[in-house]
Write a protein that holds these residues in place. Structure first.
Motif, PDB file in Angstrom:
ATOM      1  N   GLU A  12      10.599  -6.818  25.121  1.00 52.17           N
ATOM      2  CA  GLU A  12       9.836  -7.625  24.159  1.00 52.17           C
ATOM      3  C   GLU A  12      10.370  -9.050  24.169  1.00 52.17           C
ATOM      4  O   GLU A  12      11.532  -9.280  23.865  1.00 52.17           O
ATOM      5  N   ARG A  14       9.862 -11.946  22.308  1.00 53.09           N
ATOM      6  CA  ARG A  14       9.199 -12.379  21.070  1.00 53.09           C
ATOM      7  C   ARG A  14       9.021 -13.880  20.979  1.00 53.09           C
ATOM      8  O   ARG A  14       8.092 -14.370  20.330  1.00 53.09           O
ATOM      9  N   PRO A  23       4.531  -6.413  19.211  1.00 54.14           N
ATOM     10  CA  PRO A  23       4.033  -7.196  20.350  1.00 54.14           C
ATOM     11  C   PRO A  23       2.520  -7.390  20.284  1.00 54.14           C
ATOM     12  O   PRO A  23       1.826  -6.596  19.647  1.00 54.14           O
ATOM     13  N   ILE A  62       5.446  -3.567  28.660  1.00 57.54           N
ATOM     14  CA  ILE A  62       6.521  -3.362  27.660  1.00 57.54           C
ATOM     15  C   ILE A  62       6.772  -1.863  27.513  1.00 57.54           C
ATOM     16  O   ILE A  62       7.906  -1.384  27.539  1.00 57.54           O
TER      17      ILE A  62
END
Ligand SMILES: Cc1ncc(COP(=O)(O)O)c(C=O)c1O
Length: 385
Positions: A12, A14, A23, A62
């Motif tokens: 992830e 971010r 996400p 992911i």
């Protein structure tokens, strides 16, 4: 890698999406290139690039990174269903003229793939008692290319000794695939015992809420890339970005759900074992089970499945017990929040699906309900027999 890191952070990025904790769902089938050179590069490296969602998609990636890490694998590729993953993994290992050794009574549609589909393409299959490594060895022929495992197996929850099977496979130049759905990646990691490819029906524990379907194949980077370029892109059974997002969400709570399921299942099994109407409980985590020692060695904990054999002379008694349960739903599948039963005799309705197992067997899946609530339900249903 820490389990908590894999589940909460791995894959992830971010900072690329406003530091959002969940996400984004990149709901795009297509990804553009800025220049011809850029496009040429993507065409050449499609296994690692975002070009078209039947290949890679950022939300799905992911999920794949997390699943690979959970299985201790180098890489993973996600599918639109568990059977999509099983079929692609199996097809990637064989060609016309090859032979597969498979454990007896694998999951119904895996059996269908092996028994009905593959012979059409010149691939032969022998199914053997996987509890006995000698049976697996005896079944190997010069053209055997694959040993297919399911440990524990569907319905009877028998184990295969994964280290021993991996050694036999290596000696005979065969690859190995295991369906690890029943144990989940938290309770068993077959790659650590030498198995080549691990498949999951993510529909089960990974999703965990009976609201999404998916599958995954985990293995070496080389093997997964080969599946990506071959069966994955060609057969097109891809996971959608939204479904990947639901699976990532499912993973967040997988450890707490698995702990709860494991503890409740033990309570329920203990209750059943002392009941006079119970003939046997098939559950490899009982010290009296012939494979208890193997279960301890290759699995970290039990999951929520077991099979109950009722003391019943007639099918009507079993039907009455099943029909009387109020909190166990009657359904196929498993791995969600809800406890379930699957009476073996339900398969007797169709010649094609008919199991060779006896009518007094009922497969159980124990979900997230309170154990006493489930035990009270079992008590009243057993009383009706
Ligand atoms: C052990 C096992 N493997 C594979 C599958 C297939 O998964 P899916 O239904 O996600 O295609 C199932 C489904 O019940 C299963 O029980």
């Amino acid at each position: 890698m820490d389990l908590s890191y894999i589940i909460n952070q791995l894959g992830e990025e971010r900072e690329q999406y406003f530091e959002s904790v969940a996400p984004p769902i990149i709901q795009s089938s297509n990804f553009a290139s800025k220049t011809v050179a850029d496009m040429r590069y993507k065409m050449k490296h499609e296994v690692d690039e975002y070009m078209y969602t039947r290949g890679n998609n950022p939300t799905v990636s992911i999920f794949e990174k997390k699943m690979a890490a959970l299985e201790g694998a180098e890489h993973a590729v996600a599918f639109g269903s568990g059977m999509g993953a099983v079929a692609a993994a199996v097809l990637s290992q064989v060609k016309a003229g090859d032979h597969i050794v498979c454990v007896k009574r694998p999951y119904t549609w895996t059996k269908n793939l092996l028994r009905r589909f593959l012979p059409r393409f010149g691939v032969e299959v022998t199914m053997v008692d996987g509890k006995n490594i000698g049976r697996i060895e005896e079944a190997i022929r010069p053209n055997t290319r694959l040993i297919y495992l399911e440990s524990p197996t569907s319905f009877t929850f028998e184990l295969q000794d994964l280290t021993a099977v991996a050694a036999v496979a290596k000696e005979n130049n065969c690859s190995t695939i295991i369906d690890n759905s029943f144990a989940s990646p938290l309770h068993q990691n077959p790659i650590s015992f030498g198995i080549d490819l691990v498949v999951h029906s993510c529909t089960k524990y990974i999703g965990g809420h009976s609201d999404v379907m998916g599958g995954v194949v985990c293995g070496s980077r080389e093997q997964i890339n080969q599946i990506f370029k071959g069966e994955f892109m060609t057969l097109g059974a891809v996971m959608s970005p939204h479904d990947a997002w639901l699976f990532i969400r499912g993973l967040r709570t997988l450890p707490v759900r698995m702990d709860r399921v494991a503890a409740t299942t033990r309570r329920v099994v203990d209750y059943l074992l002392q009941h006079p109407k119970v003939e046997q409980v098939l559950f490899p985590f009982l010290p009296t089970h012939p494979q208890y020692e193997l279960a301890q060695r290759q699995m970290r904990n039990n999951s929520g499945q077991f099979t109950l054999l009722l003391k019943a002379a007639r099918m009507e008694q079993v039907d009455r017990f099943c029909d009387s349960l109020k909190h166990f739903l009657m359904a196929a599948s498993w791995g969600g929040h809800e406890s379930l039963i699957f009476p073996i005799s339900a398969t007797y309705a169709s010649e094609e699906m008919k199991s060779d197992l006896p009518f007094n067997m009922v497969r159980f899946y124990v979900g997230l309900e309170d154990p006493d609530y489930l035990i009270r339900d079992l008590e009243q249903a057993l009383d009706t027999m």
